[in-house]
Design a protein around this motif. Sequence first.
Motif, PDB file in Angstrom:
ATOM      1  N   GLN A 155       0.868  -1.241  -0.017  1.00 53.47           N
ATOM      2  CA  GLN A 155      -0.046   0.165  -0.041  1.00 53.47           C
ATOM      3  C   GLN A 155       0.952   1.198   0.054  1.00 53.47           C
ATOM      4  O   GLN A 155       0.231   2.389  -0.294  1.00 53.47           O
ATOM      5  CB  GLN A 155      -0.701   0.135   1.330  1.00 53.47           C
ATOM      6  CG  GLN A 155      -1.895  -1.098   1.069  1.00 53.47           C
ATOM      7  CD  GLN A 155      -3.056  -0.566   0.180  1.00 53.47           C
ATOM      8  OE1 GLN A 155      -3.347   0.444  -0.157  1.00 53.47           O
ATOM      9  NE2 GLN A 155      -3.484  -1.775  -0.402  1.00 53.47           N
ATOM     10  N   THR A 156       2.015   1.192   0.459  1.00 55.82           N
ATOM     11  CA  THR A 156       2.887   2.225   0.531  1.00 55.82           C
ATOM     12  C   THR A 156       3.575   2.715  -1.011  1.00 55.82           C
ATOM     13  O   THR A 156       4.078   3.777  -1.101  1.00 55.82           O
ATOM     14  CB  THR A 156       4.069   2.187   1.614  1.00 55.82           C
ATOM     15  OG1 THR A 156       4.890   1.013   1.295  1.00 55.82           O
ATOM     16  CG2 THR A 156       3.304   2.098   2.842  1.00 55.82           C
ATOM     17  N   HIS A 162       2.966   3.442  -4.834  1.00 58.40           N
ATOM     18  CA  HIS A 162       2.007   3.826  -5.723  1.00 58.40           C
ATOM     19  C   HIS A 162       2.582   3.730  -7.259  1.00 58.40           C
ATOM     20  O   HIS A 162       3.275   4.734  -7.358  1.00 58.40           O
ATOM     21  CB  HIS A 162       1.456   5.321  -5.330  1.00 58.40           C
ATOM     22  CG  HIS A 162       1.036   5.455  -3.799  1.00 58.40           C
ATOM     23  ND1 HIS A 162      -0.126   4.815  -3.604  1.00 58.40           N
ATOM     24  CD2 HIS A 162       1.391   5.753  -2.876  1.00 58.40           C
ATOM     25  CE1 HIS A 162      -0.412   5.064  -2.238  1.00 58.40           C
ATOM     26  NE2 HIS A 162       0.820   5.687  -1.901  1.00 58.40           N
ATOM     27  N   ALA A 195      -7.944   2.235  -7.540  1.00 56.04           N
ATOM     28  CA  ALA A 195      -8.614   2.938  -6.260  1.00 56.04           C
ATOM     29  C   ALA A 195      -9.641   2.038  -5.644  1.00 56.04           C
ATOM     30  O   ALA A 195      -9.710   1.969  -4.486  1.00 56.04           O
ATOM     31  CB  ALA A 195      -8.901   4.350  -6.998  1.00 56.04           C
ATOM     32  N   THR A 196     -10.504   1.516  -6.492  1.00 53.58           N
ATOM     33  CA  THR A 196     -11.619   0.503  -6.055  1.00 53.58           C
ATOM     34  C   THR A 196     -10.987  -0.499  -5.265  1.00 53.58           C
ATOM     35  O   THR A 196     -11.383  -0.972  -4.045  1.00 53.58           O
ATOM     36  CB  THR A 196     -12.530   0.088  -7.092  1.00 53.58           C
ATOM     37  OG1 THR A 196     -13.071   1.224  -7.547  1.00 53.58           O
ATOM     38  CG2 THR A 196     -13.594  -0.621  -6.393  1.00 53.58           C
ATOM     39  N   GLN A 255      -7.847  -0.984  -3.742  1.00 50.25           N
ATOM     40  CA  GLN A 255      -6.993  -0.475  -2.829  1.00 50.25           C
ATOM     41  C   GLN A 255      -7.749   0.064  -1.546  1.00 50.25           C
ATOM     42  O   GLN A 255      -8.427  -0.789  -0.864  1.00 50.25           O
ATOM     43  CB  GLN A 255      -5.899   0.339  -3.284  1.00 50.25           C
ATOM     44  CG  GLN A 255      -4.864  -0.515  -4.005  1.00 50.25           C
ATOM     45  CD  GLN A 255      -3.668   0.632  -4.378  1.00 50.25           C
ATOM     46  OE1 GLN A 255      -3.716   1.951  -4.241  1.00 50.25           O
ATOM     47  NE2 GLN A 255      -2.641  -0.079  -5.001  1.00 50.25           N
ATOM     48  N   THR A 256      -7.782   1.306  -1.400  1.00 52.52           N
ATOM     49  CA  THR A 256      -8.540   1.847  -0.378  1.00 52.52           C
ATOM     50  C   THR A 256      -9.846   2.559  -0.529  1.00 52.52           C
ATOM     51  O   THR A 256     -10.463   3.141   0.288  1.00 52.52           O
ATOM     52  CB  THR A 256      -7.537   2.843   0.327  1.00 52.52           C
ATOM     53  OG1 THR A 256      -7.081   3.619  -0.545  1.00 52.52           O
ATOM     54  CG2 THR A 256      -6.211   2.080   0.804  1.00 52.52           C
ATOM     55  N   GLY A 257     -10.090   2.539  -1.889  1.00 50.65           N
ATOM     56  CA  GLY A 257     -11.380   3.456  -2.276  1.00 50.65           C
ATOM     57  C   GLY A 257     -11.075   4.660  -2.963  1.00 50.65           C
ATOM     58  O   GLY A 257      -9.699   5.130  -2.784  1.00 50.65           O
ATOM     59  N   ASP A 287     -10.052   7.925  -2.084  1.00 59.61           N
ATOM     60  CA  ASP A 287      -9.652   8.863  -1.211  1.00 59.61           C
ATOM     61  C   ASP A 287      -8.866  10.088  -1.937  1.00 59.61           C
ATOM     62  O   ASP A 287      -9.073  10.173  -3.235  1.00 59.61           O
ATOM     63  CB  ASP A 287      -8.583   8.254  -0.480  1.00 59.61           C
ATOM     64  CG  ASP A 287      -7.038   7.624  -0.943  1.00 59.61           C
ATOM     65  OD1 ASP A 287      -7.222   7.835  -2.306  1.00 59.61           O
ATOM     66  OD2 ASP A 287      -6.349   7.096  -0.282  1.00 59.61           O
ATOM     67  N   HIS A 316      -6.119   9.255  -4.717  1.00 64.18           N
ATOM     68  CA  HIS A 316      -6.559   8.603  -6.042  1.00 64.18           C
ATOM     69  C   HIS A 316      -7.547   9.665  -6.742  1.00 64.18           C
ATOM     70  O   HIS A 316      -7.398   9.318  -8.114  1.00 64.18           O
ATOM     71  CB  HIS A 316      -7.518   7.315  -5.666  1.00 64.18           C
ATOM     72  CG  HIS A 316      -6.618   6.059  -5.401  1.00 64.18           C
ATOM     73  ND1 HIS A 316      -6.557   5.542  -3.876  1.00 64.18           N
ATOM     74  CD2 HIS A 316      -5.578   5.509  -5.821  1.00 64.18           C
ATOM     75  CE1 HIS A 316      -5.801   4.636  -3.759  1.00 64.18           C
ATOM     76  NE2 HIS A 316      -5.105   4.700  -5.049  1.00 64.18           N
TER      77      HIS A 316
END
Length: 88
Positions: free
Chosen positions: A15-16, A18, A54-55, A57-59, A61, A64
């Motif tokens: 997650q870190t 990109h 984006a969907t 991973q974290t949505g 935010d 994204h």
Amino acid sequence: MLIVAITLADMRAPQTVHLGPLLVVAPAITTSFAGYRLTALVGALAVGAQALIATVQTGFDENHVAQLIGLAFLSVFAVFVCLPAGPA
């Protein structure tokens, strides 16, 4: 091919890390060998891939959303670069 590779790499990366911003490469490179229609298609696919990232991973935010806006802007600009010149 680039879009699929970057999307898969970004979804598998921690997650870190990109990698989604690298999607700008696809429409940018397409301008060198294709017309505006194919460039628009590649740009739309890249924006869709960024939305998928984006969907998954974290949505959606702020990070994204900013990436999506930047990618969409670059894709539109790439299409304008490819448009044929009007009468002189």
